[in-house]
Write a protein that holds these residues in place. Structure first.
Motif, PDB file in Angstrom:
ATOM      1  N   MET A   1     -22.750  65.814 -23.730  1.00  0.00           N
ATOM      2  CA  MET A   1     -22.235  64.974 -24.844  1.00  0.00           C
ATOM      3  C   MET A   1     -22.446  63.838 -25.932  1.00  0.00           C
ATOM      4  N   GLN A   2     -23.127  63.671 -26.592  1.00  0.00           N
ATOM      5  CA  GLN A   2     -23.514  63.048 -27.479  1.00  0.00           C
ATOM      6  C   GLN A   2     -22.386  61.413 -27.448  1.00  0.00           C
ATOM      7  N   MET A   3     -22.378  60.111 -27.208  1.00  0.00           N
ATOM      8  CA  MET A   3     -22.043  58.945 -27.165  1.00  0.00           C
ATOM      9  C   MET A   3     -21.911  58.388 -28.496  1.00  0.00           C
ATOM     10  N   VAL A   4     -20.353  58.407 -28.648  1.00  0.00           N
ATOM     11  CA  VAL A   4     -20.187  57.561 -29.749  1.00  0.00           C
ATOM     12  C   VAL A   4     -19.966  56.352 -29.805  1.00  0.00           C
ATOM     13  N   THR A   5     -20.011  55.724 -30.768  1.00  0.00           N
ATOM     14  CA  THR A   5     -18.187  54.304 -31.406  1.00  0.00           C
ATOM     15  C   THR A   5     -17.368  55.328 -31.868  1.00  0.00           C
ATOM     16  N   ASN A   6     -16.164  54.494 -32.380  1.00  0.00           N
ATOM     17  CA  ASN A   6     -15.840  54.799 -33.059  1.00  0.00           C
ATOM     18  C   ASN A   6     -14.377  53.315 -33.829  1.00  0.00           C
ATOM     19  N   VAL A   7     -15.266  52.219 -33.194  1.00  0.00           N
ATOM     20  CA  VAL A   7     -14.363  51.370 -34.093  1.00  0.00           C
ATOM     21  C   VAL A   7     -15.176  50.751 -35.462  1.00  0.00           C
ATOM     22  N   ASP A   8     -14.738  50.476 -36.254  1.00  0.00           N
ATOM     23  CA  ASP A   8     -15.982  50.034 -37.944  1.00  0.00           C
ATOM     24  C   ASP A   8     -15.777  48.687 -38.512  1.00  0.00           C
ATOM     25  N   GLY A   9     -17.184  47.996 -37.451  1.00  0.00           N
ATOM     26  CA  GLY A   9     -17.255  46.952 -38.691  1.00  0.00           C
ATOM     27  C   GLY A   9     -16.650  45.240 -37.640  1.00  0.00           C
ATOM     28  N   CYS A  10     -16.547  45.744 -36.194  1.00  0.00           N
ATOM     29  CA  CYS A  10     -15.377  44.987 -35.387  1.00  0.00           C
ATOM     30  C   CYS A  10     -16.563  44.756 -33.684  1.00  0.00           C
ATOM     31  N   ALA A  11     -16.836  43.735 -33.698  1.00  0.00           N
ATOM     32  CA  ALA A  11     -17.362  43.283 -32.156  1.00  0.00           C
ATOM     33  C   ALA A  11     -16.816  43.287 -31.307  1.00  0.00           C
ATOM     34  N   LEU A  12     -17.166  43.095 -29.495  1.00  0.00           N
ATOM     35  CA  LEU A  12     -16.134  42.673 -28.997  1.00  0.00           C
ATOM     36  C   LEU A  12     -16.651  41.355 -27.879  1.00  0.00           C
ATOM     37  N   VAL A  13     -15.368  40.496 -27.562  1.00  0.00           N
ATOM     38  CA  VAL A  13     -16.823  39.404 -27.307  1.00  0.00           C
ATOM     39  C   VAL A  13     -16.400  39.057 -26.120  1.00  0.00           C
ATOM     40  N   PHE A  14     -17.015  39.015 -24.950  1.00  0.00           N
ATOM     41  CA  PHE A  14     -16.759  38.959 -23.685  1.00  0.00           C
ATOM     42  C   PHE A  14     -16.340  37.231 -23.503  1.00  0.00           C
ATOM     43  N   GLU A  15     -15.736  36.032 -22.766  1.00  0.00           N
ATOM     44  CA  GLU A  15     -16.077  34.867 -23.112  1.00  0.00           C
ATOM     45  C   GLU A  15     -16.991  34.989 -21.102  1.00  0.00           C
ATOM     46  N   LEU A  31      -9.471  49.344 -22.720  1.00  0.00           N
ATOM     47  CA  LEU A  31     -10.120  49.752 -23.848  1.00  0.00           C
ATOM     48  C   LEU A  31     -10.679  51.431 -23.476  1.00  0.00           C
ATOM     49  N   LEU A  32     -11.289  50.956 -22.115  1.00  0.00           N
ATOM     50  CA  LEU A  32     -11.908  52.336 -22.071  1.00  0.00           C
ATOM     51  C   LEU A  32     -10.899  53.381 -21.461  1.00  0.00           C
ATOM     52  N   GLU A  33     -10.261  53.800 -21.094  1.00  0.00           N
ATOM     53  CA  GLU A  33      -9.000  54.603 -20.790  1.00  0.00           C
ATOM     54  C   GLU A  33      -8.113  55.067 -22.059  1.00  0.00           C
ATOM     55  N   GLU A  34      -8.389  54.445 -23.158  1.00  0.00           N
ATOM     56  CA  GLU A  34      -8.085  54.614 -24.509  1.00  0.00           C
ATOM     57  C   GLU A  34      -9.199  55.835 -25.254  1.00  0.00           C
ATOM     58  N   GLY A  35     -10.508  55.318 -24.496  1.00  0.00           N
ATOM     59  CA  GLY A  35     -11.512  55.713 -25.544  1.00  0.00           C
ATOM     60  C   GLY A  35     -11.680  54.784 -26.741  1.00  0.00           C
ATOM     61  N   ILE A  36     -11.216  53.619 -27.012  1.00  0.00           N
ATOM     62  CA  ILE A  36     -11.897  52.662 -27.373  1.00  0.00           C
ATOM     63  C   ILE A  36     -13.090  52.013 -27.325  1.00  0.00           C
ATOM     64  N   TYR A  37     -14.535  52.341 -28.505  1.00  0.00           N
ATOM     65  CA  TYR A  37     -15.654  52.366 -28.284  1.00  0.00           C
ATOM     66  C   TYR A  37     -16.185  51.260 -29.396  1.00  0.00           C
ATOM     67  N   PHE A  38     -16.249  50.174 -28.877  1.00  0.00           N
ATOM     68  CA  PHE A  38     -16.920  49.026 -30.367  1.00  0.00           C
ATOM     69  C   PHE A  38     -18.430  49.148 -30.161  1.00  0.00           C
ATOM     70  N   PRO A  39     -19.069  49.163 -31.773  1.00  0.00           N
ATOM     71  CA  PRO A  39     -20.844  49.140 -32.326  1.00  0.00           C
ATOM     72  C   PRO A  39     -21.298  48.048 -31.612  1.00  0.00           C
ATOM     73  N   PHE A  40     -21.241  46.706 -31.651  1.00  0.00           N
ATOM     74  CA  PHE A  40     -20.926  45.801 -31.065  1.00  0.00           C
ATOM     75  C   PHE A  40     -20.361  44.696 -30.177  1.00  0.00           C
ATOM     76  N   VAL A  41     -21.039  44.742 -28.734  1.00  0.00           N
ATOM     77  CA  VAL A  41     -20.446  44.233 -27.478  1.00  0.00           C
ATOM     78  C   VAL A  41     -21.770  42.805 -27.526  1.00  0.00           C
ATOM     79  N   CYS A  42     -20.597  42.107 -26.986  1.00  0.00           N
ATOM     80  CA  CYS A  42     -21.913  40.638 -25.948  1.00  0.00           C
ATOM     81  C   CYS A  42     -21.262  39.651 -25.494  1.00  0.00           C
ATOM     82  N   GLY A  43     -21.443  39.178 -24.684  1.00  0.00           N
ATOM     83  CA  GLY A  43     -20.683  38.411 -23.689  1.00  0.00           C
ATOM     84  C   GLY A  43     -21.991  37.188 -22.612  1.00  0.00           C
ATOM     85  N   LEU A  44     -21.670  36.676 -21.846  1.00  0.00           N
ATOM     86  CA  LEU A  44     -22.659  35.735 -21.318  1.00  0.00           C
ATOM     87  C   LEU A  44     -22.213  35.871 -20.220  1.00  0.00           C
TER      88      LEU A  44
END
Length: 321
Positions: A1-15, A31-44
């Motif tokens: 199954m093709q992977m998709v994102t489902n959050v529009d216009g919002c980035a997930l940011v990890f400190e 977030l993974l358990e709920e199937g909430i998938y962001f289009p942009f993810v960043c962290g350091l």
């Protein structure tokens, strides 16, 4: 199954924050358990580990990295430091656990995920902030080396070179440990920021003997020295800016209700409890998150994908064994 994102216009940011990021690993798994998938993810730093594990959609590894890794004696500690491997044995904790089959990384899922990714590091000898995304890597070793580079705390981990430069913790660079600017640079103006410090925290500058020791240890590295000496001021200023974004409704900052571990905590029991508290807080706050992300406290996906390893626990708290 093709992977998709489902959050529009919002980035997930990890400190980042070393093993404090186990708290936000618990949130990432909700977030993974709920199937909430962001289009942009960043962290350091440790947030880079959460970033790549979340994007690979690996429930088990997201949990394992901050609760089970420390149960292996070769992962670090005082003996590791005395043997020259660093207080955190980076050779083992990053490539080693993959090569030994202890914590395989799902490279195919990571690359198949359409989400954009950015992680950040700092060049010791130039003072330059460096960021990497999927276009900068060609194999799992490239990726894991960059996660390690992003996480290399001076004197606690042995650094490695990438493209001829000695790399250090991304928290020394732009944003002073707050990676939200990477999402802004990518064009995002709405953010879910998972913090590892409680609300009201302010970083204190080095003073007294600690400052003097730092000055001695960084004699040959002026860029590193400058980054360390100015980090508290830069971090606090960036947090104030992000709090302004929150007041404007553009950023939802999720502060830990309590932070019971330190960045260097290697007690597995304490780390499991910290993960559990982060997971439980995320479950309680999901309606608020849904309101911010989808416009209603009941909106958005509610699917709970079945992980490759069984979920254990009670109705109000789930963990992975």
């Amino acid at each position: 199954m093709q992977m998709v994102t489902n959050v529009d216009g919002c980035a997930l940011v990890f400190e980042g924050g070393g093993y404090r990021a186990g708290y936000t690993a618990g949130m990432a798994n909700v977030l993974l358990e709920e199937g909430i998938y962001f289009p942009f993810v960043c962290g350091l730093s440790a947030g880079a580990s959460n970033t790549v594990n979340y994007v690979s959609r690996d429930h088990w590894r997201t949990h394992w990295a901050f609760t089970q890794l420390v149960t292996y004696p070769q992962s670090g500690g005082r003996m590791s430091a005395l043997q020259g491997n660093g207080y955190f044995n980076a050779d083992f904790c990053y490539r080693g656990v993959i090569e030994e089959g202890l914590a395989p990384f799902d490279w195919d899922s990571f690359m198949d995920n359409p989400a954009q990714v950015r992680i950040q590091s700092f060049e010791r000898d130039t003072g330059r902030t460096v960021t990497w995304g999927k276009d900068d890597i060609s194999c799992v070793e490239d990726l894991i080396d960059r996660v390690r580079a992003s996480s290399t705390v001076p004197w606690l981990m042995n650094p490695l070179q990438i493209d001829g430069q000695t790399m250090l913790d991304g928290g020394l660079g732009k944003g002073a440990g707050i990676p939200l600017w990477m999402a802004e640079e990518a064009g995002y103006d709405k953010f879910l920021f998972l913090a590892t410090r409680p609300k009201g925290y302010a970083k204190e500058p080095f003073s007294g003997p600690t400052r003097q020791a730092l000055l001695r240890l960084t004699t040959d590295y002026p860029h590193m020295r400058e980054a360390l000496l100015t980090r508290a001021e830069r971090y606090n200023e960036e947090m104030r800016r992000i709090e302004d974004l929150a007041r404007q409704g553009r950023c939802l900052i999720v502060y830990p209700e309590v932070m019971s571990v330190e960045s260097t905590t290697m007690d597995a029991h304490k780390l499991k409890e910290s993960y559990r508290m982060g997971h439980a807080q995320a479950l309680r706050e999901l309606p608020r998150w849904r309101e911010f992300l989808f416009g209603s406290s009941t909106a958005g996906p509610r699917t709970r994908p079945v992980p490759t390893r069984p979920l254990m626990g009670t109705a109000d708290y789930l963990w992975l064994e």
